[in-house]
Design an enzyme around this catalytic site. Sequence first.
Site, short mmCIF file in Angstrom:
data_model
loop_
_atom_site.label_atom_id
_atom_site.label_comp_id
_atom_site.label_asym_id
_atom_site.label_seq_id
_atom_site.Cartn_x
_atom_site.Cartn_y
_atom_site.Cartn_z
N LYS A 65 3.94 -7.29 39.08
CA LYS A 65 4.98 -6.26 38.93
C LYS A 65 5.82 -6.07 40.19
CE LYS A 65 2.36 -3.46 35.63
NZ LYS A 65 1.95 -2.11 35.24
N ASP A 102 6.39 1.92 32.45
CA ASP A 102 5.20 2.75 32.71
C ASP A 102 5.65 4.17 33.04
OD1 ASP A 102 3.46 0.58 32.43
OD2 ASP A 102 3.61 0.06 34.56
#
Length: 276
Positions: A65, A102
């Site tokens: 990420k 997220d």
Amino acid sequence: MDVYGLIGNPVGHSLSPPMHEAAYDTLGLNARYVTFEPAEDAVAAAVEGAGALGVAGLNVTVPFKQDVAALPSVATDDLASAVGAVNTLDFSGEQVTGHNTDVEGAVRALREQGDASLSGATAVVVGAGGAGRAVAFGLADAGASVRVANRTASRATDLAAAVEREVGGATATGGGLDALDGWLADADVLVNATSVGMESDETPVPASALHEGLVVLDAVYAPLETRLLRDAAAAGATTVDGAWMLLHQGAAAFEHWTGEDAPVDAMNAALRAHLD
Ligand code: ATR
């Protein structure tokens, strides 16, 4: 056929394929969702190759990420840049765009399942790792005042300073886990963004600090019913399990990719069929 997928290492146990394919089935989309495990040093080549092959969208998970957020070929949105992590790539435009759903996953789970109003709320985030960063930025962006508690207090104070620097008008403070008792007394929202409780019956939060009127989200989803959520329910708090956060990050990714509302009920059913 549109190809979507996940890059990470490992990705073998990911719940994203059944969740996204349930969405395609429900809406009658001719699409598939597949997993890829590039070598740790091959993420840039993987993203470039996916674009060249006509892949429509990718999710990104551990350990890539942060690497993806730093790729010059990806136009990362402001919030994902501030978090320093991208979990969703959209290949549909002239340039590949990067997002962090997220962040939206935590916010939507609290709003939709916890009925929490975040603007003006006081929120406590436990954890200052990758998940804690996404949650802290998301809550601050939604207008909550954020208190970050972490085992390593310096990571929490660093995160709080970054939130105040990057999110206009935000107030954030950081400290060690010993701050939790005092911070929770007048808090509206609590999120566990540590790994404590994963495959174990431990909790990072003293049960005595939980109270009625608090909305508690546990990002841990294995097991679904964590000790923190049991303690929270016993204290009269509203509980939101980690599958809701997982669902809403997936729904937000789906919406970036397709521009359509995600069929969240079908995605939720598929997800929960794989969890207990
Ligand atoms: P993730 O991306 O899931 O957030 P991470 O970046 O490794 O994973 O962060 C894990 C988080 O859980 C951190 O906040 C970590 O605290 P430290 O920063 O002090 O390491 C927290 N954590 C992990 N094990 C813990 C434990 N036994 N007690 C308290 N906090 C713990």
